[in-house]
Design an enzyme around this catalytic site. Structure first.
Site, short mmCIF file in Angstrom:
data_model
loop_
_atom_site.label_atom_id
_atom_site.label_comp_id
_atom_site.label_asym_id
_atom_site.label_seq_id
_atom_site.Cartn_x
_atom_site.Cartn_y
_atom_site.Cartn_z
N ILE A 1 48.80 33.78 49.43
CA ILE A 1 49.64 33.06 48.45
C ILE A 1 49.31 31.56 48.49
O ILE A 1 49.63 30.87 49.47
CB ILE A 1 51.14 33.31 48.73
CG1 ILE A 1 51.43 34.83 48.72
CG2 ILE A 1 52.00 32.55 47.72
CD1 ILE A 1 50.96 35.57 47.47
N THR A 2 48.71 31.10 47.40
CA THR A 2 48.35 29.68 47.31
C THR A 2 49.60 28.82 47.30
O THR A 2 50.56 29.12 46.57
CB THR A 2 47.51 29.42 46.03
OG1 THR A 2 46.35 30.25 46.10
CG2 THR A 2 47.10 27.96 45.92
N ASP B 1 45.36 36.43 31.83
CA ASP B 1 44.59 36.07 30.62
C ASP B 1 44.69 34.56 30.37
O ASP B 1 43.74 33.92 29.93
CB ASP B 1 45.14 36.80 29.38
CG ASP B 1 44.74 38.28 29.34
OD1 ASP B 1 43.93 38.71 30.19
OD2 ASP B 1 45.24 38.99 28.45
N HIS C 1 7.94 18.43 41.39
CA HIS C 1 7.35 19.76 41.56
C HIS C 1 8.01 20.74 40.58
O HIS C 1 9.23 20.81 40.48
CB HIS C 1 7.55 20.27 42.99
CG HIS C 1 6.89 19.41 44.03
ND1 HIS C 1 5.53 19.17 44.03
CD2 HIS C 1 7.40 18.72 45.08
CE1 HIS C 1 5.24 18.37 45.06
NE2 HIS C 1 6.35 18.07 45.69
N GLN C 2 7.15 21.53 39.92
CA GLN C 2 7.68 22.44 38.90
C GLN C 2 8.65 23.47 39.51
O GLN C 2 9.61 23.90 38.86
CB GLN C 2 6.53 23.16 38.19
CG GLN C 2 6.93 23.71 36.85
CD GLN C 2 5.77 24.38 36.14
OE1 GLN C 2 5.09 25.24 36.70
NE2 GLN C 2 5.52 23.98 34.92
N ARG D 1 44.79 37.05 21.46
CA ARG D 1 44.52 37.69 22.75
C ARG D 1 43.10 37.35 23.20
O ARG D 1 42.16 37.39 22.41
CB ARG D 1 44.68 39.20 22.61
CG ARG D 1 44.53 39.89 23.94
CD ARG D 1 45.09 41.30 23.91
NE ARG D 1 44.83 41.94 25.20
CZ ARG D 1 45.26 43.15 25.51
NH1 ARG D 1 45.97 43.83 24.63
NH2 ARG D 1 44.99 43.68 26.68
N GLU E 1 42.23 35.47 41.60
CA GLU E 1 42.59 35.74 40.19
C GLU E 1 41.72 36.84 39.60
O GLU E 1 41.33 36.77 38.42
CB GLU E 1 42.59 34.46 39.37
CG GLU E 1 43.75 33.57 39.76
CD GLU E 1 44.15 32.56 38.74
OE1 GLU E 1 44.06 32.84 37.53
OE2 GLU E 1 44.57 31.46 39.16
N GLY E 2 41.40 37.83 40.41
CA GLY E 2 40.60 38.98 39.95
C GLY E 2 39.16 38.82 40.38
O GLY E 2 38.49 37.88 39.99
N1 COS Z 1 47.61 41.92 28.38
C1 COS Z 1 48.68 42.68 28.06
N2 COS Z 1 48.84 43.94 28.53
C2 COS Z 1 47.89 44.42 29.35
C3 COS Z 1 46.76 43.69 29.71
C4 COS Z 1 46.63 42.39 29.20
N3 COS Z 1 45.58 41.62 29.51
N4 COS Z 1 45.99 44.43 30.54
C5 COS Z 1 46.61 45.61 30.69
N5 COS Z 1 47.77 45.60 29.95
C6 COS Z 1 48.73 46.69 29.82
C7 COS Z 1 48.06 47.93 29.21
O1 COS Z 1 48.11 47.86 27.80
C8 COS Z 1 48.91 49.03 29.76
O2 COS Z 1 50.10 49.08 29.02
P1 COS Z 1 51.00 50.43 28.88
O3 COS Z 1 51.84 50.50 30.09
O4 COS Z 1 51.82 50.18 27.65
O5 COS Z 1 50.06 51.58 28.75
C9 COS Z 1 49.25 48.54 31.15
O6 COS Z 1 49.14 47.12 31.11
C10 COS Z 1 48.36 49.10 32.25
O7 COS Z 1 47.02 48.74 31.97
P2 COS Z 1 45.78 49.42 32.71
O8 COS Z 1 45.87 50.90 32.51
O9 COS Z 1 44.56 48.73 32.24
O10 COS Z 1 46.10 49.11 34.25
P3 COS Z 1 45.31 49.45 35.58
O11 COS Z 1 46.28 49.88 36.59
O12 COS Z 1 44.15 50.33 35.28
O13 COS Z 1 44.83 48.01 36.09
C11 COS Z 1 43.37 46.12 36.32
C12 COS Z 1 44.00 47.21 35.40
C13 COS Z 1 42.55 46.70 37.44
C14 COS Z 1 42.49 45.34 35.36
C15 COS Z 1 44.50 45.22 36.87
O14 COS Z 1 45.23 45.90 37.87
C16 COS Z 1 43.97 43.92 37.43
O15 COS Z 1 43.73 42.97 36.67
N6 COS Z 1 43.80 43.83 38.76
C17 COS Z 1 43.39 42.59 39.39
C18 COS Z 1 44.58 41.79 39.76
C19 COS Z 1 44.23 40.41 40.15
O16 COS Z 1 43.60 39.67 39.40
N7 COS Z 1 44.68 40.02 41.34
C20 COS Z 1 44.49 38.70 41.82
C21 COS Z 1 45.82 38.18 42.23
S1 COS Z 1 46.33 36.80 41.38
S2 COS Z 1 45.59 35.37 42.50
#
Ligand code: COS
Length: 390
Positions: A157-158, A239, A277-278, A310, A362-363
């Site tokens: 946790i930052t 996002d 140097h290249q 989006r 952040e992913g």
């Molecule tokens: N915006 C809005 N809704 C979103 C979305 C987005 N960008 N991405 C997914 N959703 C919604 C989907 O539409 C779906 O909705 P429903 O419940 O209505 O069906 C729901 O969320 C689940 O989506 P999905 O099936 O894609 O979820 P998954 O469990 O497969 O997970 C990943 C997707 C792996 C992409 C997600 O868990 C993720 O981003 N993980 C990484 C987390 C991360 O970045 N951690 C770092 C910590 S923060 S420092």
């Protein structure tokens, strides 16, 4: 028409951030890295200048900068030091779920606090056994009379040690997978425990902690958005904030490129500066192209948010590309410095260590590719508006 010219306001906010990075951050960056010094004074100065919470809307006391303006600032600050940049950017990560989905009362109270004093907030999603797999989280929030009672542990946790409040995700329905997660605001004084301060490879001036919630009670109205809609709020937040990470990665890569260019003009081998140097020229050319393209991808991903569209695939493109090129460009900068690049007396080894986390937080780079692959295989309309949070 597509126009990449910055407005006067954008140029001046970028100059302000650059001057701050040059005068306040760069001079201490390597020392703070060595000692893992917490940059409290820099955070306070950034707050005074409006660089800590640029994203805060004017109705909550902030300057209300666009996401695009934020990525301009982020690149400059990370050019100074991405560890300090991470500390400065975390309020946006914690506040975005609030801006997207919280009640007006919560916004006034918790966003208002950030504008009134140089306070910090943390975003608590990751757990020891749930990183990329958000739905696997174990933290729970149970409604008891007029309170939510939270139990669980969040890791990496930052700013966790210094936060005044936390945006926390917890299971409110253990059987419902991602549809059983809710988002809450937890004030620090509700009884949050800080368990562990991480000793990191890079970005050592940022604070990374483990925080725990042991029967922590918060009022019912501290639920952010609707119950069981937290997963979507978290995804929408990412996002919004991944363009910021991409901007910081661009800043780190640019810093490494600049150091490598300067060094290649000074270092003489075989009777000429190595820039003659290249072999070195081609490395420099590739590094410059990567920085340029990372910036363009970052800018576009930010502009889409400002247009209310989006940007899921674009923010993943930008985050994964900019983070990957930051790792590549900093590694190449070390290569251009030769053996000196491996020595702590020279600036680029810090940049290479700092770049690594950009591919993780952040992913991860792999999660970004997963998001991109899904969006490519199941394409959405290009002009699709951003979904509603709750
Ligand atoms: N915006 C809005 N809704 C979103 C979305 C987005 N960008 N991405 C997914 N959703 C919604 C989907 O539409 C779906 O909705 P429903 O419940 O209505 O069906 C729901 O969320 C689940 O989506 P999905 O099936 O894609 O979820 P998954 O469990 O497969 O997970 C990943 C997707 C792996 C992409 C997600 O868990 C993720 O981003 N993980 C990484 C987390 C991360 O970045 N951690 C770092 C910590 S923060 S420092």
């Amino acid at each position: 028409m597509v126009d990449f010219t910055l407005t006067e306001e954008q140029q001046s906010i970028r100059e302000l951030a650059h001057e701050f990075a040059e005068k306040e951050i760069r001079p201490v960056a390597w020392e703070y890295d060595r000692d893992g010094t917490w940059p409290q004074q820099i955070i306070e100065k950034a707050w005074e200048l409006g660089l800590l919470n640029g994203f805060l809307p004017s109705e909550y006391g902030g300057p209300g900068l666009a996401v695009f303006d934020g990525v301009l600032v982020g690149e400059e600050i990370a050019w100074g030091c991405s560890g300090i940049g991470t500390s400065l950017s975390c309020n946006k990560l914690a506040s975005t779920p609030i801006m997207l989905a919280a009640s007006e009362r919560l916004k006034k109270d918790y966003l208002g606090r950030l504008s009134e004093a140089p306070l910090l907030a943390s975003f608590c999603l990751t757990e020891p056994d749930a990183g990329s797999d958000v739905s696997g989280m174990k933290t729970t929030a149970v409604r008891k009379c007029d309170k939510w009672v939270l139990n669980g542990t969040k890791t990496f946790i930052t700013n966790g040690e210094y936060a005044n409040w936390y945006t926390v995700y917890a299971k409110t329905d253990r059987e419902a997978g991602h549809r059983g997660i809710s988002c809450f605001i937890v004030p620090r004084d509700a009884g949050v425990t800080v368990d562990k301060h991480e000793d990191k490879m890079g970005q050592r001036a940022s604070n990374t902690a483990t925080v725990s919630f042991n029967d922590v009670e918060i009022p019912l109205d501290h639920l952010v958005g609707e119950e069981n809609r937290g997963f979507k709020i978290a995804m929408m937040t990412l996002d919004h904030t991944r363009p910021g990470v991409a901007g910081m990665a661009t800043g780190v890569a640019r810093a490494a490129l600049e150091f490598a260019v300067d060094y290649s003009k000074e270092r003489v081998q075989f009777g000429v500066p190595i820039a003659m140097h290249q072999a070195i020229q081609f490395m420099i050319a590739d590094m410059a192209t990567k920085v340029h393209l990372a910036r363009l991808a970052t800018w576009q991903s930010a502009v889409l948010i400002d247009q209310g569209k989006r940007n899921t695939i674009e923010s993943s493109h930008a985050k994964r590309f900019a983070a990957d090129i930051a790792m590549e460009v900093t590694t190449d900068a070390v290569q251009i410095y030769g053996g000196y690049g491996f020595i702590k007396d020279y600036p680029v080894e810090k940049l290479m260590r700092d770049a690594k986390i950009l591919q993780l937080y952040e992913g991860t780079a792999q999660i970004q590719r997963l998001v991109i692959a899904r969006e490519v295989l199941l394409p959405r309309r290009v002009d699709q508006p951003a979904p509603a949070a709750a």
